[in-house]
Motif scaffolding. Structure first.
Motif, PDB file in Angstrom:
ATOM      1  N   TYR A 171      42.396  31.366  39.999  1.00  0.00           N
ATOM      2  CA  TYR A 171      41.313  30.414  39.743  1.00  0.00           C
ATOM      3  C   TYR A 171      40.425  31.016  38.660  1.00  0.00           C
ATOM      4  O   TYR A 171      39.955  32.152  38.782  1.00  0.00           O
ATOM      5  CB  TYR A 171      40.514  30.158  41.023  1.00  0.00           C
ATOM      6  N   ARG A 172      40.195  30.248  37.572  1.00  0.00           N
ATOM      7  CA  ARG A 172      39.424  30.741  36.434  1.00  0.00           C
ATOM      8  C   ARG A 172      38.202  29.862  36.216  1.00  0.00           C
ATOM      9  O   ARG A 172      38.281  28.638  36.313  1.00  0.00           O
ATOM     10  CB  ARG A 172      40.291  30.764  35.166  1.00  0.00           C
ATOM     11  N   PHE A 173      37.092  30.503  35.877  1.00  0.00           N
ATOM     12  CA  PHE A 173      35.877  29.761  35.571  1.00  0.00           C
ATOM     13  C   PHE A 173      35.019  30.593  34.631  1.00  0.00           C
ATOM     14  O   PHE A 173      35.152  31.818  34.550  1.00  0.00           O
ATOM     15  CB  PHE A 173      35.095  29.419  36.841  1.00  0.00           C
ATOM     16  N   GLY A 174      34.124  29.899  33.924  1.00  0.00           N
ATOM     17  CA  GLY A 174      33.262  30.574  32.963  1.00  0.00           C
ATOM     18  C   GLY A 174      33.964  30.756  31.632  1.00  0.00           C
ATOM     19  O   GLY A 174      35.146  30.449  31.460  1.00  0.00           O
ATOM     20  N   GLY A 175      33.242  31.261  30.654  1.00  0.00           N
ATOM     21  CA  GLY A 175      33.814  31.518  29.342  1.00  0.00           C
ATOM     22  C   GLY A 175      33.767  30.302  28.429  1.00  0.00           C
ATOM     23  O   GLY A 175      33.592  29.160  28.861  1.00  0.00           O
ATOM     24  N   GLU A 178      34.128  35.081  31.361  1.00  0.00           N
ATOM     25  CA  GLU A 178      35.106  34.353  32.166  1.00  0.00           C
ATOM     26  C   GLU A 178      35.584  35.222  33.326  1.00  0.00           C
ATOM     27  O   GLU A 178      35.720  36.447  33.190  1.00  0.00           O
ATOM     28  CB  GLU A 178      36.296  33.936  31.299  1.00  0.00           C
ATOM     29  N   VAL A 179      35.868  34.597  34.452  1.00  0.00           N
ATOM     30  CA  VAL A 179      36.312  35.290  35.660  1.00  0.00           C
ATOM     31  C   VAL A 179      37.623  34.666  36.121  1.00  0.00           C
ATOM     32  O   VAL A 179      37.764  33.445  36.144  1.00  0.00           O
ATOM     33  CB  VAL A 179      35.258  35.209  36.783  1.00  0.00           C
ATOM     34  N   LYS A 180      38.578  35.526  36.486  1.00  0.00           N
ATOM     35  CA  LYS A 180      39.875  35.083  37.001  1.00  0.00           C
ATOM     36  C   LYS A 180      40.104  35.756  38.346  1.00  0.00           C
ATOM     37  O   LYS A 180      40.183  36.980  38.438  1.00  0.00           O
ATOM     38  CB  LYS A 180      40.989  35.448  36.030  1.00  0.00           C
ATOM     39  N   VAL A 181      40.219  34.925  39.389  1.00  0.00           N
ATOM     40  CA  VAL A 181      40.456  35.414  40.739  1.00  0.00           C
ATOM     41  C   VAL A 181      41.853  34.974  41.152  1.00  0.00           C
ATOM     42  O   VAL A 181      42.133  33.774  41.242  1.00  0.00           O
ATOM     43  CB  VAL A 181      39.412  34.867  41.731  1.00  0.00           C
TER      44      VAL A 181
END
Length: 392
Positions: A350-354, A128-131
């Motif tokens: 903004y979070r995506f993946g995981g 997961e990535v959080k920008v």
């Protein structure tokens, strides 16, 4: 004469099926000219098992039938008893209105107590990535994340942070985190590093309690080129040319933090945070600590030892909304250091993946597929959705 009669009698006995003696005087029974066929042995009560397949030898699949080749009767389920079949009801198809009512809206879903990862012991999912406005974080392993503060990197304060959540026992999580900040010039070096831990408890599916402590150290050495230091990192722009003497500052401190996370549903939550420096120690000469870097001067000016909370506190409250991938947090607070509460109350990420986001996406996709099936069905009536009860 007698010899001829005897031979004739022997020939007659042989011709009419009589017993014949061999030279060794043993009886020889002539073969049956028309023996009876063997009787039918019937089914073998214990048939021999099929030979086991030999490892490495391909299986013979020629005798296996496909579903189309099997008779339809083999797929028929046994009929229900008449008394049970009389009470059986056919399951009705959902209407478009009912499917719309079942839409997985975030405000109608149960809360996720592990959603927040910045002030808790929880981490991002693996992959997961959080920008965010202040941080870029990536889940590099299960319960392990690393990140950096991009705005500080852009103004010359290079940094990295990491968190590991190795212990989860029921509702309790214990994580360890660390960070490092570096401001480097040819004749100047400023460093900040910290290590600490956070304990998080899911007291209720809608209530999370978090507390922790952190030890951090600051080191400043050399003669800074103040012109090259970004204004956001300086306390003042007055008399920059007068700081020509080398700076030697070594300071370490212990801070404590606590937070309460009240999650109303999957989307909305209230966050209360508090933090304070509880102990500090500085090794430097008073004349060598100019108002150079934001935060350093306040630490150096404070008395060594245990710190009064009234001089170092920061309290804040914020409202956070977590959408499909976007999270927004806004709030207000008070603090003794000027605007120290702002870092806890303003965040857009903004979070995506995981796995968590992937499961939510599959849930929404399944709902859309079901809705299209109902919408395309010519027999599906267009009824309004039922009114939800107060408990729902």
């Amino acid at each position: 004469m007698w010899l001829w009669v005897s031979l004739s009698f022997a020939d007659d006995n042989l011709a009419w099926g009589g017993e014949q003696l061999t030279d060794d005087e043993e009886e020889v029974t002539p073969p049956d000219p028309d023996p009876d066929p063997d009787p039918d042995p019937g089914p073998d009560p214990d048939p021999a098992p099929d030979p086991a397949p030999v490892v490495g030898q391909p299986l013979d699949l020629s005798e296996i039938k496909t579903a189309e080749e099997l008779p339809e009767a083999e797929f028929d389920a046994p009929a229900l008893p008449e008394d049970v079949a009389a009470e059986a009801l056919e399951v009705p198809d959902l209407t478009r209105g009912q499917i719309d009512w079942l839409k997985p809206r975030l405000k109608a879903l149960p809360p996720n107590p592990y959603a927040n990862t910045d002030f808790t012991a929880y981490t991002l999912d693996w992959g997961e990535v959080k920008v965010g406005l202040s941080n870029l974080q990536i889940g590099v392993l299960p319960r392990t994340q690393v990140g950096t503060n991009i705005p500080l990197d852009l103004i010359g304060l290079y940094n990295i942070n990491a968190k590991v959540d190795p212990l989860r026992i029921g509702p309790v999580d214990l994580a360890f985190q660390g960070s490092r900040f570096m401001l480097m010039q040819d004749n100047f070096d400023a460093r900040y590093q910290s290590v600490g831990g956070t304990l998080s408890v899911v007291a209720h599916p809608k209530l999370g309690l978090h507390a922790g402590a952190e030890y951090w150290a600051i080191g400043v050495e050399g003669i800074p080129d103040l012109v090259e230091i970004h204004p956001a990192l300086r306390v003042t722009d007055e008399d920059l040319d007068k700081y020509v003497d080398p700076i030697a500052l070594q300071s370490d401190a212990v801070s404590a933090h606590a937070a309460i996370d009240v999650r109303l549903n999957r989307r909305d939550s209230l966050i209360l945070q508090g933090k304070s420096v509880v102990w500090k120690r500085t090794n430097s000469e008073e004349s060598s600590v100019p108002p150079l870097l934001a935060g350093v001067s306040d630490i150096a000016a404070a008395e060594d030892g245990w710190q009064p909370v009234t001089q170092t506190y920061s309290l804040s409250g914020a409202y956070q909304m977590d959408f499909k991938r976007l999270s927004v947090r806004l709030g207000i607070g008070i603090s003794k250091p000027r605007l120290a509460w702002a870092l806890s109350t303003a965040e857009v990420s903004y979070r995506f993946g995981g796995k968590t986001k992937r499961d939510e996406r599959v849930q929404r996709r399944t709902w859309r597929k079901n809705r299209r099936s109902a919408k395309d069905s010519p027999d599906a009536p267009d009824e309004t959705a039922p009114e939800p009860s107060e408990s729902e």
